[in-house]
Design a protein around this motif. Structure first.
Motif, PDB file in Angstrom:
ATOM      1  N   ARG A   1       0.871  -1.053   0.050  1.00  0.00           N
ATOM      2  CA  ARG A   1      -0.106   0.055   0.010  1.00  0.00           C
ATOM      3  C   ARG A   1       0.986   1.226  -0.075  1.00  0.00           C
ATOM      4  NH1 ARG A   1      -5.514   1.131   1.644  1.00  0.00           N
ATOM      5  NH2 ARG A   1      -5.894   3.409   0.964  1.00  0.00           N
ATOM      6  N   PHE A   2       0.391   2.213  -0.918  1.00  0.00           N
ATOM      7  CA  PHE A   2       1.309   3.542  -0.791  1.00  0.00           C
ATOM      8  C   PHE A   2       0.455   4.484  -0.439  1.00  0.00           C
ATOM      9  CE2 PHE A   2       2.505   7.605  -2.925  1.00  0.00           C
ATOM     10  CZ  PHE A   2       3.821   7.514  -2.734  1.00  0.00           C
ATOM     11  N   PRO A   3       0.861   5.178   0.805  1.00  0.00           N
ATOM     12  CA  PRO A   3       0.395   6.146   1.408  1.00  0.00           C
ATOM     13  C   PRO A   3      -0.032   7.325   0.761  1.00  0.00           C
ATOM     14  CG  PRO A   3       2.427   6.087   2.119  1.00  0.00           C
ATOM     15  CD  PRO A   3       2.367   4.934   1.229  1.00  0.00           C
ATOM     16  N   SER A   4      -1.323   7.772   0.531  1.00  0.00           N
ATOM     17  CA  SER A   4      -1.703   8.815  -0.208  1.00  0.00           C
ATOM     18  C   SER A   4      -2.857   9.781   0.295  1.00  0.00           C
ATOM     19  CB  SER A   4      -2.090   8.112  -1.690  1.00  0.00           C
ATOM     20  OG  SER A   4      -2.770   9.073  -2.449  1.00  0.00           O
ATOM     21  N   GLY A   5      -2.869  10.941   0.053  1.00  0.00           N
ATOM     22  CA  GLY A   5      -3.872  11.729   0.524  1.00  0.00           C
ATOM     23  C   GLY A   5      -5.181  11.703  -0.511  1.00  0.00           C
ATOM     24  N   GLY A   6      -5.172  11.010  -1.399  1.00  0.00           N
ATOM     25  CA  GLY A   6      -6.293  11.005  -2.099  1.00  0.00           C
ATOM     26  C   GLY A   6      -7.684  10.587  -1.564  1.00  0.00           C
ATOM     27  N   THR A   7      -8.625  10.851  -2.072  1.00  0.00           N
ATOM     28  CA  THR A   7      -9.860  10.699  -1.401  1.00  0.00           C
ATOM     29  C   THR A   7     -10.911   9.802  -2.059  1.00  0.00           C
ATOM     30  OG1 THR A   7     -10.954  12.461  -2.678  1.00  0.00           O
ATOM     31  CG2 THR A   7     -10.083  13.205  -0.657  1.00  0.00           C
ATOM     32  N   VAL A   8     -10.496   9.332  -3.226  1.00  0.00           N
ATOM     33  CA  VAL A   8     -11.549   8.228  -4.000  1.00  0.00           C
ATOM     34  C   VAL A   8     -10.632   6.950  -4.692  1.00  0.00           C
ATOM     35  CG1 VAL A   8     -13.250  10.071  -4.586  1.00  0.00           C
ATOM     36  CG2 VAL A   8     -11.417   9.622  -6.294  1.00  0.00           C
ATOM     37  N   ASN A   9      -9.532   7.089  -4.266  1.00  0.00           N
ATOM     38  CA  ASN A   9      -8.636   5.738  -5.058  1.00  0.00           C
ATOM     39  C   ASN A   9      -7.652   5.375  -3.911  1.00  0.00           C
ATOM     40  OD1 ASN A   9      -9.386   5.427  -7.906  1.00  0.00           O
ATOM     41  ND2 ASN A   9      -8.986   7.596  -7.559  1.00  0.00           N
ATOM     42  N   ALA A  10      -7.560   3.954  -3.937  1.00  0.00           N
ATOM     43  CA  ALA A  10      -6.102   3.601  -3.354  1.00  0.00           C
ATOM     44  C   ALA A  10      -5.077   3.194  -4.289  1.00  0.00           C
ATOM     45  CB  ALA A  10      -6.629   2.233  -2.776  1.00  0.00           C
ATOM     46  N   MET A  11      -3.739   3.339  -3.853  1.00  0.00           N
ATOM     47  CA  MET A  11      -2.823   3.302  -4.628  1.00  0.00           C
ATOM     48  C   MET A  11      -1.904   2.052  -3.860  1.00  0.00           C
ATOM     49  SD  MET A  11      -2.962   5.531  -6.709  1.00  0.00           S
ATOM     50  CE  MET A  11      -1.408   6.040  -7.525  1.00  0.00           C
ATOM     51  N   TYR A  12      -1.254   1.345  -4.831  1.00  0.00           N
ATOM     52  CA  TYR A  12      -0.520   0.179  -4.282  1.00  0.00           C
ATOM     53  C   TYR A  12       0.696  -0.159  -5.208  1.00  0.00           C
ATOM     54  CZ  TYR A  12      -4.084  -1.619  -0.985  1.00  0.00           C
ATOM     55  OH  TYR A  12      -4.995  -1.627  -0.021  1.00  0.00           O
ATOM     56  N   ARG A  13       1.985   0.062  -4.554  1.00  0.00           N
ATOM     57  CA  ARG A  13       3.255  -0.427  -5.452  1.00  0.00           C
ATOM     58  C   ARG A  13       2.981  -1.702  -6.037  1.00  0.00           C
ATOM     59  NH1 ARG A  13       7.529   3.247  -5.310  1.00  0.00           N
ATOM     60  NH2 ARG A  13       8.332   1.893  -6.837  1.00  0.00           N
ATOM     61  N   LEU A  14       3.308  -1.892  -7.351  1.00  0.00           N
ATOM     62  CA  LEU A  14       3.538  -3.329  -7.719  1.00  0.00           C
ATOM     63  C   LEU A  14       5.045  -3.251  -8.431  1.00  0.00           C
ATOM     64  CD1 LEU A  14       2.143  -6.110  -8.434  1.00  0.00           C
ATOM     65  CD2 LEU A  14       1.601  -4.697 -10.942  1.00  0.00           C
ATOM     66  N   GLY A  15       5.765  -4.222  -7.632  1.00  0.00           N
ATOM     67  CA  GLY A  15       7.077  -4.263  -7.835  1.00  0.00           C
ATOM     68  C   GLY A  15       8.097  -2.801  -7.755  1.00  0.00           C
TER      69      GLY A  15
END
Length: 294
Positions: free
Chosen positions: A31-45
């Motif tokens: 999981r990549f920490p983000s201040g976004g409000t409508v999406n989750a971000m995950y590093r892949l490799g």
């Protein structure tokens, strides 16, 4: 942060990737920490990121980006997200999702810019490039319509903030700035291409200079005032003047831009103050910056 937010986790991302992009199965997922409000971000490799909508509106953004980013990228002076994989609903996850090439950099922070004037020039260059695009068939930008379309929601936010005295918002001054924006002449030229969500969290810098702009889910055409947000949500006063001069912004557009930026902050602050510290803090910054200027 929003009603109906869809839970996602590392396990889901691994299953989605393995099922639809077996060439990337086994790559590390985090999981990549983000201040976004409508999406989750995950590093892949090391070189990719998975972006998954958390609410139905985020799913619409995914489709907008898939359609328009490849067309816009050649016209822009900075890097933008590149879609490497178009994920589809499965594993109980209901919306389209995407795999992007990872863009390095960090989000700029208002009040802590190392190169504010060059950054202002970079931002103006990006906005000018967006405005110069002539691709047909553009959607209408989110927030791209008349300022008056935001009136009811803005006034409701001001009233809500009256009931939160600890935030210290001068609601009379905010109302005065907002009403000045409503009185300003509207945009009477052709609609221009806009990013329409130029928040610090959607900008990446390296060495203080703009390297990438991300999250184009609100893109489209409309009032050029919509892309003046960085003047107040990021840049200090001197760099703000540089940004305005580089874009040759007339008085009416500047007043509308200031009002739009204030409106967004007034609405965001009571909504996010207990759920998204980054959004709430930037909203406070905007309100202070606008009221000092206005």
């Amino acid at each position: 942060m929003h009603p109906g937010t869809r839970p996602v986790d590392v396990g889901l991302v691994r299953r989605l990737v393995a099922g639809q992009f077996p060439q990337w199965e086994g790559l590390a997922v985090a999981r990549f920490p983000s201040g976004g409000t409508v999406n989750a971000m995950y590093r892949l490799g090391e070189g990719m990121v998975v972006r998954l909508p958390l609410v139905p509106g985020g799913a619409d953004d995914v489709l907008v980006e898939r359609t328009w980013l490849p067309r816009l990228a050649p016209h822009l002076p900075t890097a933008v997200p590149e879609v490497l994989g178009e994920g589809e609903p499965t594993e109980g996850y209901p919306w389209p999702w995407s795999v992007y090439r990872w863009l390095a950099g960090e989000n700029p922070e208002a009040g802590a810019l190392s190169e504010p004037v060059p950054l202002a020039e970079d931002l103006a260059g990006f906005v000018a490039a967006m405005r110069s695009i002539t691709l047909p068939g553009a959607p209408r930008a989110h927030r791209g319509g008349p300022v008056a379309s935001l009136d009811a929601e803005t006034r409701a936010a001001i009233e809500e903030l009256r009931g939160i005295p600890q935030e210290g918002v001068d609601c009379e001054a905010a109302t005065a700035v907002w009403e000045e924006a409503l009185r300003a002449p509207g945009w009477d030229g052709p609609p221009v291409w806009l990013h329409a969500d130029l928040m610090p969290g959607n900008l990446l810098v390296d060495g203080g200079r703009l390297t990438s702009v991300i999250d184009f889910g609100c893109l489209g055409t409309g009032d050029p005032a919509c892309d003046l947000f960085p003047a107040w949500n990021l840049l200090p006063a001197g760099a703000r003047d540089v940004f305005r001069e580089a874009l040759d912004v007339d008085d009416a557009t500047w007043v509308r831009g200031r009002g739009r930026t204030l409106s967004q902050a007034l609405i965001a602050l009571p909504y996010y103050r207990e759920t998204n510290p980054a959004m709430a803090q930037n909203a406070r910054h905007v309100i202070r910056a606008v009221l000092r200027e206005g």
